[in-house]
Design an enzyme around this catalytic site. Structure first.
Site, short mmCIF file in Angstrom:
data_model
loop_
_atom_site.label_atom_id
_atom_site.label_comp_id
_atom_site.label_asym_id
_atom_site.label_seq_id
_atom_site.Cartn_x
_atom_site.Cartn_y
_atom_site.Cartn_z
N TYR A 124 0.67 -1.34 -0.04
CA TYR A 124 -0.33 -0.16 -0.33
C TYR A 124 0.92 1.34 0.32
O TYR A 124 1.53 1.64 0.23
CB TYR A 124 -0.80 -0.07 1.47
CG TYR A 124 -2.02 -1.02 1.21
CD1 TYR A 124 -3.36 -0.48 0.75
CD2 TYR A 124 -2.06 -2.58 1.53
CE1 TYR A 124 -4.44 -1.77 0.60
CE2 TYR A 124 -3.11 -3.12 1.66
CZ TYR A 124 -4.42 -3.14 1.29
OH TYR A 124 -5.03 -3.95 1.37
N HIS A 176 -7.35 -8.64 -2.41
CA HIS A 176 -8.30 -8.34 -2.49
C HIS A 176 -8.89 -6.54 -3.00
O HIS A 176 -6.90 -5.57 -3.08
CB HIS A 176 -9.01 -8.56 -0.86
CG HIS A 176 -7.73 -7.77 -0.30
ND1 HIS A 176 -6.33 -8.09 -0.05
CD2 HIS A 176 -7.95 -6.53 0.87
CE1 HIS A 176 -5.84 -7.27 0.97
NE2 HIS A 176 -6.81 -6.91 1.13
#
Length: 255
Positions: A124, A176
């Site tokens: 991230y 995901h």
């Protein structure tokens, strides 16, 4: 004692067996998992233990301390995460499309949907993510869009990679994408996750496995849709979000 993947898998299997026995004895399906689902260790540590406290006298005052979103904030590139920087992001381009529906299958129009995700390497763009995978200067991993009159939405992005997390030894999360739906006010925000078909990490992920009911768990997995794939550009996945009722998409309530 360090928990291994085998320990977590055993706990998941025991809880699933207990659920199946309760269903066989006549208990109703439990689409939403327990907030203190033991294999998901951080959930045990942080789940609410006291009754919810109503906000008095005016619940709307909660919104004054949170971001304010509206149609004017949504731009033409917000739903295309591959065009938000000067260069091309690395990874497999995908298109994720679907519809936002109520329990009767009716479209929910004009709703703000946001997503955030890891990059193709499983990292991230966030200061708290420091595991040794490369950042992509051309991929921030956030997007938003408004649903159309038919409840439809569409994002173009990069397929995220799996990433490690510290729930137990050698713990990895399957690929995901996080989704949030805002409703008509920030206090109505719902958050969930979308997964990709055939991921071998499904069986080892206590977050996904906390959704004990098989049909509810499968509703979190998108379907590959060749009709959504774009020639020489991206592969297509279809994922509908149902807000309430027996077929409701699992929401991260209490997480």
């Amino acid at each position: 004692m360090t928990l291994t993947q085998r320990d977590i898998d055993r706990e998941v299997a025991e809880l699933r067996d207990a659920y199946e026995r309760s269903r066989a004895a006549g208990a109703p399906a439990a689409a939403h998992p327990s907030r203190d689902y033991a294999p998901y260790r951080s959930s045990v540590l942080r789940h609410p233990k006291q009754p919810l406290v109503p906000v008095e006298p005016d619940p709307e005052t909660v919104e004054l301390h949170t971001p304010v979103f509206g149609p004017t904030d949504v731009t033409d590139t917000d739903n295309d995460l591959t065009r938000q920087h000067t260069g091309e992001p690395l990874g497999e381009r995908i298109t994720v499309s679907g519809r936002l529906l109520d329990r009767a299958g009716r479209p929910v129009r004009g709703q703000l949907i946001e997503l955030w995700q890891a990059n193709a390497a499983g990292r991230y763009a966030h200061l708290r993510d420091q595991h040794p995978a490369p950042l992509d200067p051309n991929f921030t991993g956030v997007g938003r869009t408004l649903t159309g009159d038919d409840g439809s939405y569409s994002f173009t992005t990069i397929k995220p990679g799996a990433y490690p997390w510290r729930n137990h030894e050698n713990a990895w999360r399957p690929a995901h994408i996080h989704f949030s739906i805002f409703g008509t006010a920030f206090t109505q925000r719902l958050v969930t996750q979308m997964y990709f078909p055939g991921d071998p990490l499904f069986a080892h992920d206590p977050i996904l496995q906390s959704v004990t009911d098989e049909s509810a768990r499968q509703a979190l997995v998108a379907a590959y849709d060749h009709g959504l794939s774009r020639s020489e550009w991206s592969l297509g996945y279809r994922w509908d979000i149902v807000l309430d009722g027996p077929s409701a998409t699992w929401i991260e309530e209490g997480r």
